[in-house]
Design a protein around this motif. Structure first.
Motif, PDB file in Angstrom:
ATOM      1  N   ALA A  46       0.835  -1.211   0.000  1.00 24.91           N
ATOM      2  CA  ALA A  46       0.000   0.000   0.000  1.00 24.91           C
ATOM      3  C   ALA A  46       0.863   1.252   0.000  1.00 24.91           C
ATOM      4  O   ALA A  46       0.583   2.212  -0.724  1.00 24.91           O
ATOM      5  CB  ALA A  46      -0.920  -0.015   1.221  1.00 24.91           C
ATOM      6  N   GLY A  47       1.928   1.245   0.794  1.00 22.96           N
ATOM      7  CA  GLY A  47       2.834   2.387   0.818  1.00 22.96           C
ATOM      8  C   GLY A  47       3.535   2.591  -0.512  1.00 22.96           C
ATOM      9  O   GLY A  47       3.711   3.729  -0.978  1.00 22.96           O
ATOM     10  N   MET A  48       3.919   1.496  -1.151  1.00 20.67           N
ATOM     11  CA  MET A  48       4.600   1.592  -2.440  1.00 20.67           C
ATOM     12  C   MET A  48       3.646   2.092  -3.526  1.00 20.67           C
ATOM     13  O   MET A  48       4.046   2.896  -4.383  1.00 20.67           O
ATOM     14  CB  MET A  48       5.208   0.245  -2.811  1.00 20.67           C
ATOM     15  CG  MET A  48       6.353  -0.133  -1.886  1.00 20.67           C
ATOM     16  SD  MET A  48       6.925  -1.816  -2.104  1.00 20.67           S
ATOM     17  CE  MET A  48       7.991  -1.597  -3.507  1.00 20.67           C
ATOM     18  N   ALA A  49       2.393   1.654  -3.493  1.00 20.33           N
ATOM     19  CA  ALA A  49       1.406   2.140  -4.465  1.00 20.33           C
ATOM     20  C   ALA A  49       1.168   3.635  -4.273  1.00 20.33           C
ATOM     21  O   ALA A  49       1.080   4.387  -5.254  1.00 20.33           O
ATOM     22  CB  ALA A  49       0.100   1.364  -4.314  1.00 20.33           C
ATOM     23  N   ALA A  50       1.091   4.075  -3.030  1.00 18.37           N
ATOM     24  CA  ALA A  50       0.898   5.499  -2.762  1.00 18.37           C
ATOM     25  C   ALA A  50       2.083   6.314  -3.268  1.00 18.37           C
ATOM     26  O   ALA A  50       1.909   7.415  -3.809  1.00 18.37           O
ATOM     27  CB  ALA A  50       0.699   5.720  -1.266  1.00 18.37           C
ATOM     28  N   THR A  51       3.285   5.786  -3.108  1.00 19.60           N
ATOM     29  CA  THR A  51       4.481   6.480  -3.588  1.00 19.60           C
ATOM     30  C   THR A  51       4.443   6.645  -5.104  1.00 19.60           C
ATOM     31  O   THR A  51       4.836   7.694  -5.630  1.00 19.60           O
ATOM     32  CB  THR A  51       5.751   5.729  -3.160  1.00 19.60           C
ATOM     33  OG1 THR A  51       5.814   5.723  -1.740  1.00 19.60           O
ATOM     34  CG2 THR A  51       7.008   6.365  -3.715  1.00 19.60           C
ATOM     35  N   CYS A  52       3.954   5.642  -5.815  1.00 19.09           N
ATOM     36  CA  CYS A  52       3.868   5.734  -7.275  1.00 19.09           C
ATOM     37  C   CYS A  52       2.913   6.836  -7.713  1.00 19.09           C
ATOM     38  O   CYS A  52       3.103   7.452  -8.761  1.00 19.09           O
ATOM     39  CB  CYS A  52       3.425   4.398  -7.859  1.00 19.09           C
ATOM     40  SG  CYS A  52       4.680   3.114  -7.753  1.00 19.09           S
ATOM     41  N   VAL A  53       1.888   7.112  -6.911  1.00 22.04           N
ATOM     42  CA  VAL A  53       0.934   8.164  -7.246  1.00 22.04           C
ATOM     43  C   VAL A  53       1.485   9.540  -6.867  1.00 22.04           C
ATOM     44  O   VAL A  53       1.335  10.515  -7.602  1.00 22.04           O
ATOM     45  CB  VAL A  53      -0.417   7.912  -6.526  1.00 22.04           C
ATOM     46  CG1 VAL A  53      -1.361   9.086  -6.696  1.00 22.04           C
ATOM     47  CG2 VAL A  53      -1.053   6.626  -7.032  1.00 22.04           C
ATOM     48  N   VAL A  54       2.159   9.613  -5.730  1.00 19.74           N
ATOM     49  CA  VAL A  54       2.596  10.898  -5.185  1.00 19.74           C
ATOM     50  C   VAL A  54       3.908  11.388  -5.801  1.00 19.74           C
ATOM     51  O   VAL A  54       4.157  12.595  -5.844  1.00 19.74           O
ATOM     52  CB  VAL A  54       2.717  10.785  -3.646  1.00 19.74           C
ATOM     53  CG1 VAL A  54       3.359  12.008  -3.040  1.00 19.74           C
ATOM     54  CG2 VAL A  54       1.354  10.555  -3.040  1.00 19.74           C
ATOM     55  N   GLN A  55       4.746  10.499  -6.311  1.00 26.13           N
ATOM     56  CA  GLN A  55       6.072  10.865  -6.815  1.00 26.13           C
ATOM     57  C   GLN A  55       6.033  12.003  -7.842  1.00 26.13           C
ATOM     58  O   GLN A  55       6.769  12.983  -7.698  1.00 26.13           O
ATOM     59  CB  GLN A  55       6.781   9.642  -7.391  1.00 26.13           C
ATOM     60  CG  GLN A  55       8.118   9.928  -8.040  1.00 26.13           C
ATOM     61  CD  GLN A  55       9.169  10.405  -7.060  1.00 26.13           C
ATOM     62  OE1 GLN A  55       9.127  10.050  -5.893  1.00 26.13           O
ATOM     63  NE2 GLN A  55      10.105  11.184  -7.540  1.00 26.13           N
ATOM     64  N   PRO A  56       5.197  11.932  -8.884  1.00 21.01           N
ATOM     65  CA  PRO A  56       5.179  13.045  -9.843  1.00 21.01           C
ATOM     66  C   PRO A  56       4.757  14.365  -9.208  1.00 21.01           C
ATOM     67  O   PRO A  56       5.304  15.422  -9.538  1.00 21.01           O
ATOM     68  CB  PRO A  56       4.164  12.607 -10.899  1.00 21.01           C
ATOM     69  CG  PRO A  56       4.080  11.141 -10.761  1.00 21.01           C
ATOM     70  CD  PRO A  56       4.337  10.831  -9.325  1.00 21.01           C
TER      71      PRO A  56
END
Length: 99
Positions: A25-35
């Motif tokens: 879940a944390g990794m998926a959130a990072t993929c959304v927030v990174q840009p």
């Protein structure tokens, strides 16, 4: 005659799986927030006065779309270690307290 209602059993989820779910879940959130984080940082460095859409368009035009994900590996590594551990320990302590 009274009918008996079946009470569903509570499912047991192994602690290892809870750790994995937390990390994913944390990794998926990072993929959304990174840009968004990259755009925010570029806006701060430029001194302001431009919209986030203008900055995003400029980044994509100059460096390509996938440059929005520059630095993603560091964020994913952080989430894979920190968030997995934090959420896993939280769930473990919560379950221990419940019992």
């Amino acid at each position: 005659m009274a009918q008996q209602v079946a009470v569903p059993k509570e499912r047991y989820i192994p602690n290892g799986l809870k750790f994995a779910f937390g990390g994913l879940a944390g990794m998926a959130a990072t993929c959304v927030v990174q840009p968004l984080d990259l755009i925010k940082t570029r806006m701060q460095l430029s001194g302001g006065g431009r919209t986030s859409f203008a900055v995003a368009g400029e980044i994509i035009a100059r460096e390509g779309f996938f440059s929005l994900y520059a630095g993603l590996s560091a964020g994913l590594l952080r989430q894979a270690t920190y968030t997995t551990t934090r959420l896993g320990i939280y769930n473990w302590l919560f379950d221990s307290y419940k019992e």
